[in-house]
Design an enzyme around this catalytic site. Structure first.
Site, PDB file in Angstrom:
ATOM      1  N   ASN A 138       0.812  -1.346   0.036  1.00 18.63           N
ATOM      2  CA  ASN A 138      -0.051   0.078  -0.118  1.00 18.63           C
ATOM      3  C   ASN A 138       0.995   1.083  -0.223  1.00 18.63           C
ATOM      4  O   ASN A 138       0.601   2.253  -0.771  1.00 18.63           O
ATOM      5  CB  ASN A 138      -0.853  -0.012   1.127  1.00 18.63           C
ATOM      6  N   ASP A 168      -5.315  -7.564   5.820  1.00 14.74           N
ATOM      7  CA  ASP A 168      -4.649  -8.704   5.184  1.00 14.74           C
ATOM      8  C   ASP A 168      -4.777 -10.023   5.910  1.00 14.74           C
ATOM      9  O   ASP A 168      -3.717 -10.592   5.946  1.00 14.74           O
ATOM     10  CB  ASP A 168      -3.279  -8.305   4.960  1.00 14.74           C
TER      11      ASP A 168
END
Length: 143
Positions: free
Chosen positions: A17, A52
């Site tokens: 990210n 995640d």
């Protein structure tokens, strides 16, 4: 035995990210979910818990089978070359495993135990499996 629950957390996922943006992270999470689905045989189930983190329920698995599946998932993830718009990422996964039995009626407690085992796998160096045990739970409990 009542099977096993695996709690998976991608190692170093935040860097995806940070380096490539949230669209890249979302795409890699979808690809990772598909990788899990191809590796987990019926009657096993895969679920994304958030961020995640994923869970794999292996309802008929023995401890040995659960550890073997977890090791396969670790190896496949470390060998997996994820890419997004030409950028390549190599990720790992840490896995906590809980053996299920009929006495465990509280799913929140089972998930917490699996999460704690996953945290211990990360603490021991990431990319590994840690099996939850009562002794570990007692030593990790606050107090």
């Amino acid at each position: 035995e009542g099977g096993v629950l695996l709690f998976l957390d991608l190692d170093h996922f935040a860097s995806v990210n940070d380096l490539a943006g949230h669209d890249a992270g979302d795409a890699l999470l979808r690809h990772f979910a598909r990788l899990l689905e191809t590796m987990v045989r019926q009657p096993g189930m895969v679920a994304r818990l958030g961020g995640d983190e994923f869970a794999v329920l292996l309802p008929d698995a023995s401890v040995r089978e659960g550890l073997a599946q977890a090791d396969q998932l670790c190896q496949a993830t470390s060998a997996w070359e994820a890419s997004y718009q030409g950028q390549r990422f190599w990720l790992g996964v840490s896995i906590g495993m809980v053996v299920l039995d009929a006495r465990q009626a509280n799913i929140a407690a089972v998930l917490h135990a699996a999460d704690m085992a996953c945290y211990e796998a990360k603490r021991q160096g990431r990319g590994r499996v840690h099996e939850h045990s009562a002794a570990f739970a007692a030593s990790a409990a606050p107090g």
